[in-house]
Design an enzyme around this catalytic site. Structure first.
Site, short mmCIF file in Angstrom:
data_model
loop_
_atom_site.label_atom_id
_atom_site.label_comp_id
_atom_site.label_asym_id
_atom_site.label_seq_id
_atom_site.Cartn_x
_atom_site.Cartn_y
_atom_site.Cartn_z
N ARG A 122 -15.26 22.89 7.53
CA ARG A 122 -15.05 22.50 6.12
C ARG A 122 -14.68 23.73 5.30
O ARG A 122 -15.26 24.80 5.49
CB ARG A 122 -16.29 21.86 5.53
CG ARG A 122 -16.69 20.55 6.17
CD ARG A 122 -17.79 19.88 5.35
NE ARG A 122 -18.39 18.78 6.10
CZ ARG A 122 -19.66 18.76 6.50
NH1 ARG A 122 -20.49 19.75 6.21
NH2 ARG A 122 -20.11 17.72 7.17
N ASN A 147 -23.45 24.57 11.57
CA ASN A 147 -22.05 24.14 11.57
C ASN A 147 -21.69 23.68 10.15
O ASN A 147 -20.64 24.01 9.63
CB ASN A 147 -21.86 23.04 12.61
CG ASN A 147 -20.39 22.85 12.90
OD1 ASN A 147 -19.60 23.79 12.83
ND2 ASN A 147 -20.02 21.62 13.19
N ARG A 206 -32.96 9.72 9.65
CA ARG A 206 -32.26 10.60 8.72
C ARG A 206 -31.18 9.74 8.07
O ARG A 206 -30.32 9.18 8.75
CB ARG A 206 -31.61 11.75 9.48
CG ARG A 206 -30.76 12.58 8.56
CD ARG A 206 -29.90 13.55 9.33
NE ARG A 206 -29.12 14.32 8.38
CZ ARG A 206 -27.90 14.75 8.62
NH1 ARG A 206 -27.31 14.48 9.77
NH2 ARG A 206 -27.25 15.45 7.74
N HIS A 265 -28.43 18.42 3.13
CA HIS A 265 -29.36 19.29 3.88
C HIS A 265 -30.71 19.39 3.16
O HIS A 265 -31.44 20.35 3.36
CB HIS A 265 -28.82 20.74 4.03
CG HIS A 265 -27.65 20.88 4.95
ND1 HIS A 265 -26.72 21.88 4.79
CD2 HIS A 265 -27.29 20.19 6.06
CE1 HIS A 265 -25.81 21.78 5.75
NE2 HIS A 265 -26.13 20.77 6.52
N ASN A 298 -30.13 32.78 14.16
CA ASN A 298 -29.80 33.48 15.41
C ASN A 298 -28.91 34.70 15.29
O ASN A 298 -28.84 35.50 16.22
CB ASN A 298 -29.11 32.50 16.38
CG ASN A 298 -30.06 31.44 16.85
OD1 ASN A 298 -31.09 31.76 17.42
ND2 ASN A 298 -29.75 30.19 16.58
N LEU A 321 -27.50 27.79 7.28
CA LEU A 321 -26.19 28.20 7.82
C LEU A 321 -26.08 27.71 9.26
O LEU A 321 -26.63 28.31 10.18
CB LEU A 321 -26.05 29.73 7.78
CG LEU A 321 -26.25 30.41 6.42
CD1 LEU A 321 -26.06 31.92 6.54
CD2 LEU A 321 -25.28 29.84 5.39
N ASN A 370 -31.20 10.08 14.28
CA ASN A 370 -30.11 10.54 13.42
C ASN A 370 -28.84 9.88 13.97
O ASN A 370 -28.28 10.33 14.96
CB ASN A 370 -30.03 12.07 13.50
CG ASN A 370 -28.93 12.63 12.64
OD1 ASN A 370 -28.14 11.88 12.05
ND2 ASN A 370 -28.86 13.94 12.56
N GLU A 416 -35.74 19.75 10.70
CA GLU A 416 -35.62 18.52 9.90
C GLU A 416 -36.33 17.35 10.56
O GLU A 416 -36.94 16.52 9.89
CB GLU A 416 -34.13 18.19 9.71
CG GLU A 416 -33.41 19.19 8.82
CD GLU A 416 -31.91 19.18 9.01
OE1 GLU A 416 -31.43 19.84 9.96
OE2 GLU A 416 -31.21 18.53 8.23
P1 AMP Z 1 -26.37 24.20 13.85
O1 AMP Z 1 -25.35 23.31 13.19
O2 AMP Z 1 -27.53 24.53 12.94
O3 AMP Z 1 -26.78 23.76 15.22
O4 AMP Z 1 -25.63 25.63 14.07
C1 AMP Z 1 -24.49 25.76 14.88
C2 AMP Z 1 -23.84 27.11 14.60
O5 AMP Z 1 -24.79 28.14 14.90
C3 AMP Z 1 -22.61 27.38 15.47
O6 AMP Z 1 -21.59 27.97 14.69
C4 AMP Z 1 -23.15 28.36 16.49
O7 AMP Z 1 -22.15 29.20 17.01
C5 AMP Z 1 -24.12 29.15 15.63
N1 AMP Z 1 -25.01 29.96 16.47
C6 AMP Z 1 -25.98 29.57 17.32
N2 AMP Z 1 -26.50 30.65 17.96
C7 AMP Z 1 -25.83 31.74 17.49
C8 AMP Z 1 -25.89 33.16 17.74
N3 AMP Z 1 -26.76 33.64 18.62
N4 AMP Z 1 -25.06 33.97 17.05
C9 AMP Z 1 -24.20 33.46 16.16
N5 AMP Z 1 -24.08 32.16 15.87
C10 AMP Z 1 -24.89 31.30 16.53
#
Ligand code: AMP
Length: 410
Positions: free
Chosen positions: A248, A218, A97, A187, A343, A216, A7, A394
């Site tokens: 965003r 970043n 990707r 996505h 999470n 859901l 990626n 992914e």
């Molecule tokens: P990603 O882009 O899929 O890696 O997701 C990143 C987002 O997931 C960030 O905003 C992290 O803070 C959030 N995240 C990861 N673990 C947790 C958690 N235990 N509680 C809340 N948000 C989380």
């Protein structure tokens, strides 16, 4: 087969090395051998690599560009004792990707000159992403030689089934005809993986999959999947549209561009950057784009704007679910994925609070138990619609598509 999944971004390169083949795909027995990323390419880069099951190795080194980053990855892989991977020749194929496939690609493809030209044609739709993807493809050719099979797996491909009523904007039609201005959605690999995992674990044929999938992280997006096909999704021409994300804004009135530009002395380009990089959770809270940190701030310091950012985030997701329930005429299951979706029981709970009218209810014990990569159902027995968590993957889908393309199975 050992598949290197890449990626490539404008200043980063993420990779996974995955052992898989047709038999392993069938048995869900693929094996991740190593993974890592290089950030801040173009300067003093940070390298973070790990062999599966071992502690990650973090280091810093000057890395000029994507080819140098890829060389560093290959050097590192060759120096590890990974079973079956001793040198470059043990990597059988590379899966990339690729962010934007425009209207050219509705599925993954093996890369040849024609495919590369089409990816180049999509640069104007994704000026930050597609050039980096192309550099990654060319770097692989230079380092591995032209013969190595390379596959392109597009973020946009899964959403090519959107009907016109969902992908056209209500702007003069000739803008679509002349410049292909439309909703593409992103996505797609994540939404496709989640839907695939749902149907294989529940033994449902593809054409009977009616689900709403939520990525859901970043970046955030939602997809309405009816009879196995994506029929609507929240991201648009670019990933800016839709849900509130880390940095965003998601949906807004386009007239904001002119007013913010005039008031703040910004060009259109600068204003669009502001909407992409300084908005969303970060913009509202003024603190961070990281949901985990925001939840901690809201809880420990009762920070008003952290709470507001969380509230707006969840409110927007709830509104979209409501809209998609109407667009699909009801759904069987709502599925959470992505860093936040996988999470945060708290965020899932806040989102579902707004869905009570639909008869949707979470079992809070199950909800709290499904974190940290645990897959399963989190709704009550009598919830009108099932709610699940499925951790997305992914990279695995990219590796599997690469294998299936090589064997002519796509
Ligand atoms: P990603 O882009 O899929 O890696 O997701 C990143 C987002 O997931 C960030 O905003 C992290 O803070 C959030 N995240 C990861 N673990 C947790 C958690 N235990 N509680 C809340 N948000 C989380």
């Amino acid at each position: 087969m050992n598949i290197l999944v890449l990626n490539c971004g404008s200043s980063s390169l993420k990779f996974q090395l995955i052992a898989t083949d047709l038999e392993r795909i069938e048995q869900n027995a693929d094996q991740r051998l190593a993974h890592g990323m290089i950030e801040r390419i173009g300067g003093a880069a940070i390298l973070n690599f790990a062999v599966e099951g071992k502690t990650a190795e973090k280091s810093a080194a000057p890395i000029r560009d994507i080819p140098s980053a890829l060389e560093a990855v290959i050097r590192w892989i060759s120096a590890q004792s990974i079973e079956g991977v001793n040198n470059l020749g043990d990597i059988d194929a590379v899966g990339h990707r690729v962010v934007h496939g425009g209207e050219y690609f509705s599925q993954s493809v093996l890369i040849n000159d024609e495919v590369l030209r089409a990816i180049e044609d999509c640069i104007e739709l994704a000026p930050l992403h597609n050039p980096a993807n192309i550099k990654g493809i060319q770097a692989v050719k230079e380092i591995f030689g032209k013969a190595i099979p390379q596959a392109a797996v597009f973020d946009t491909a899964f959403h090519q089934t959107l009907p016109e009523k969902a992908f056209l904007y209500a702007i003069p039609y000739q803008l679509y005809r002349r410049h292909k201005i439309r909703r593409y959605g992103f996505h797609g690999t994540s939404h496709r993986y989640i839907a695939y995992r749902y149907r294989t674990t529940n033994h449902i044929p593809r054409e009977r999959v009616n689900v709403i999938t939520l990525h859901l992280g970043n970046g955030c997006s939602i997809a309405a999947i009816k009879n196995g096909n994506s029929i609507d999704t929240s991201m648009g021409l670019t990933p800016l549209e839709g849900l509130v994300m880390g940095t965003r804004s998601g949906d807004l009135d386009a007239a904001i561009l002119e007013l913010v530009g005039a008031k703040e002395g910004l060009t259109i380009h600068e204003t669009v950057m502001l909407l992409n990089k300084q908005s969303g959770l970060l913009g509202i809270s003024g603190l961070t784009n990281d949901m985990r940190e925001l939840l901690a701030e809201a809880e420990e310091s009762d920070d008003r704007r952290a709470k507001l950012a969380i509230e707006i985030f969840c409110y927007r997701v709830g509104k979209y679910i409501g809209a998609y329930l109407a667009a699909m005429n009801g759904t069987d299951t709502i599925i959470f994925g992505g860093g936040i979706g996988e999470n945060s029981a708290k965020i899932r709970s806040l989102i579902c609070e707004n869905l009570k009218w639909f008869g949707i209810a979470l079992d809070e014990t199950e909800n709290s138990a499904h974190v940290g990569g645990r897959e399963g159902t989190i709704s009550t027995e009598d919830s009108r619609t099932k709610v699940c968590v499925i951790p997305t993957n992914e990279e695995l889908l990219i590796a599997r598509d690469t294998v299936r393309l090589i064997h002519g199975k796509i």
